[in-house]
Structure formats: C-alpha cells, structure tokens
Design a protein around this motif. Structure first.
Motif, mmCIF file in Angstrom:
data_model
loop_
_atom_site.group_PDB
_atom_site.id
_atom_site.type_symbol
_atom_site.label_atom_id
_atom_site.label_comp_id
_atom_site.label_asym_id
_atom_site.label_seq_id
_atom_site.Cartn_x
_atom_site.Cartn_y
_atom_site.Cartn_z
ATOM 1 N N TRP A 22 0.786 -1.371 0.001
ATOM 2 C CA TRP A 22 -0.022 0.187 -0.172
ATOM 3 C C TRP A 22 1.035 1.258 0.070
ATOM 4 O O TRP A 22 0.836 2.154 -0.943
ATOM 5 C CB TRP A 22 -0.984 -0.176 1.151
ATOM 6 C CG TRP A 22 -2.014 1.140 1.295
ATOM 7 C CD1 TRP A 22 -3.221 1.196 0.934
ATOM 8 C CD2 TRP A 22 -1.812 2.258 2.060
ATOM 9 N NE1 TRP A 22 -3.906 2.161 1.335
ATOM 10 C CE2 TRP A 22 -3.179 2.699 1.923
ATOM 11 C CE3 TRP A 22 -0.667 2.951 2.585
ATOM 12 C CZ2 TRP A 22 -3.189 4.144 2.520
ATOM 13 C CZ3 TRP A 22 -0.938 4.112 3.226
ATOM 14 C CH2 TRP A 22 -2.078 4.872 3.220
ATOM 15 N N CYS A 81 -5.770 0.562 10.463
ATOM 16 C CA CYS A 81 -6.488 0.353 9.307
ATOM 17 C C CYS A 81 -7.901 1.154 9.081
ATOM 18 O O CYS A 81 -8.144 1.644 8.089
ATOM 19 C CB CYS A 81 -6.561 -1.233 9.061
ATOM 20 S SG CYS A 81 -5.163 -2.024 8.753
ATOM 21 N N ILE A 84 -7.419 4.465 8.131
ATOM 22 C CA ILE A 84 -7.083 4.724 6.608
ATOM 23 C C ILE A 84 -8.491 4.422 5.828
ATOM 24 O O ILE A 84 -8.807 5.266 4.894
ATOM 25 C CB ILE A 84 -6.169 3.751 6.384
ATOM 26 C CG1 ILE A 84 -4.887 3.995 6.912
ATOM 27 C CG2 ILE A 84 -5.857 3.659 4.572
ATOM 28 C CD1 ILE A 84 -3.681 3.191 6.643
ATOM 29 N N LEU A 85 -9.301 3.460 6.261
ATOM 30 C CA LEU A 85 -10.497 3.499 5.587
ATOM 31 C C LEU A 85 -11.339 4.596 5.601
ATOM 32 O O LEU A 85 -12.111 4.984 4.549
ATOM 33 C CB LEU A 85 -11.292 2.131 5.978
ATOM 34 C CG LEU A 85 -12.659 1.761 5.133
ATOM 35 C CD1 LEU A 85 -12.377 1.468 3.694
ATOM 36 C CD2 LEU A 85 -13.078 0.614 6.001
ATOM 37 N N HIS A 88 -10.074 7.277 3.370
ATOM 38 C CA HIS A 88 -10.341 6.960 1.866
ATOM 39 C C HIS A 88 -11.712 7.311 1.570
ATOM 40 O O HIS A 88 -12.159 7.977 0.589
ATOM 41 C CB HIS A 88 -9.820 5.570 1.572
ATOM 42 C CG HIS A 88 -10.328 5.116 0.280
ATOM 43 N ND1 HIS A 88 -9.310 5.381 -0.696
ATOM 44 C CD2 HIS A 88 -11.024 4.190 -0.517
ATOM 45 C CE1 HIS A 88 -9.553 5.058 -2.029
ATOM 46 N NE2 HIS A 88 -10.855 4.236 -1.934
ATOM 47 N N THR A 139 -6.429 -1.232 0.569
ATOM 48 C CA THR A 139 -7.133 -0.947 1.918
ATOM 49 C C THR A 139 -7.865 -2.151 2.470
ATOM 50 O O THR A 139 -7.486 -2.499 3.587
ATOM 51 C CB THR A 139 -7.684 0.368 2.197
ATOM 52 O OG1 THR A 139 -6.823 1.361 1.631
ATOM 53 C CG2 THR A 139 -8.266 0.763 3.411
#
Length: 152
Positions: A22, A81, A84-85, A88, A139
């Motif tokens: 990533w 994580c 990050i999601l 996004h 992701t």
C-alpha cells in the motif's frame, strides 16, 4: 495448535506485506509521473509532501504492529487500518455520492480531474480515479489480513 492458528501464522507475512505494498503504491503514484494514472505538477508538490507526512507512517505502524504480534499491537494495527479506510471513504466515496466540500472539489479539479477513471463522471463533482480505486482495494485487503491476525 488449532487450524485457525495455523492459518493466522501462514497469513502473517501477507498481513505484513500488504501495508508495505500500500505504501509503495502511494509513493509511486505520488512521486513518479505516470500519466494518465496520475497528474503530478510542480504546483502540487507541497500538498503531496504534507499528505506523505500524514499518510506514510500509518502502513509502517500497521506492519510493525502485525510483526510484533501482541494483542495491543494487533488492535492498534486494526485501528489504524480503520482510520485509513475512514480517510479513503471521506476523501473519495462520500464526495462521489454527493457529500463533498468546496475544498475537496477544488483539490479534485486541480490535482485529479485529468487522471484515468473507470467510473461514470457525469453528474459527479469528485470521481475516484484508478490510482485511488487501487488504494481502496489494497486498503480492504489490508484490513482483511489484519482482522485475521487480530482475531486469531
């Protein structure tokens, strides 16, 4: 050793590699000109540096947390994580479905309006481009591998 423990252990290298893949994808698409996949201009170096300073530590911490394999480090990796999601979704998918700010639309026009897209653009002020759809897929894969490690 239970079957799930074996699966978790065999998945650990992938769970460590995915955040690094990533990160490599982000570095490549943010710094290596690959038109029409990206649109790097001298005018957007400063925002790219800022984004790099914010985004690049996350996958390193996720990979490190998984490598440590401690309960606290795995849950931290999972939490990162999810951040990050959330970023996004907030940056690309909510705007695509009509929830965007003027600043997001301006950034899109300046930096992403000329990049490669496969989704319909008509009626949308922000459209996820291919480079960010790949980020999204990575992701989701990173989250799945982290969940296997965390719940194992």
């Amino acid at each position: 050793m239970h079957n799930f423990d074996l699966q978790r252990k065999s998945c650990q290298p992938l769970a460590i590699a995915l955040p690094l893949i990533w990160l490599a994808w982000l570095i490549a698409t943010e710094w290596i000109p690959m038109r029409p996949l990206n649109d790097l201009t001298p005018g957007n170096v400063r925002p790219r540096l800022l984004a790099a300073s914010i985004n690049y530590p996350f996958p390193l911490a996720i990979a490190g947390g998984i490598a440590l394999g401690q309960t606290w480090s795995l849950w931290t990796a999972f939490g990162l994580c999810m951040l990050i999601l959330a970023g996004h979704l907030t940056s690309w998918w909510l705007p695509y479905f009509g929830i965007s700010s003027a600043a997001q639309r301006d950034i899109y026009v300046r930096d992403y309006s000329r990049t490669l897209k496969i989704l319909p653009t008509a009626g949308h002020s922000v459209v996820p481009d291919v480079q960010h759809m790949i980020v999204g897929a990575l992701t989701v894969a990173m989250i799945a591998a982290t969940v296997v490690q965390t719940l194992g």
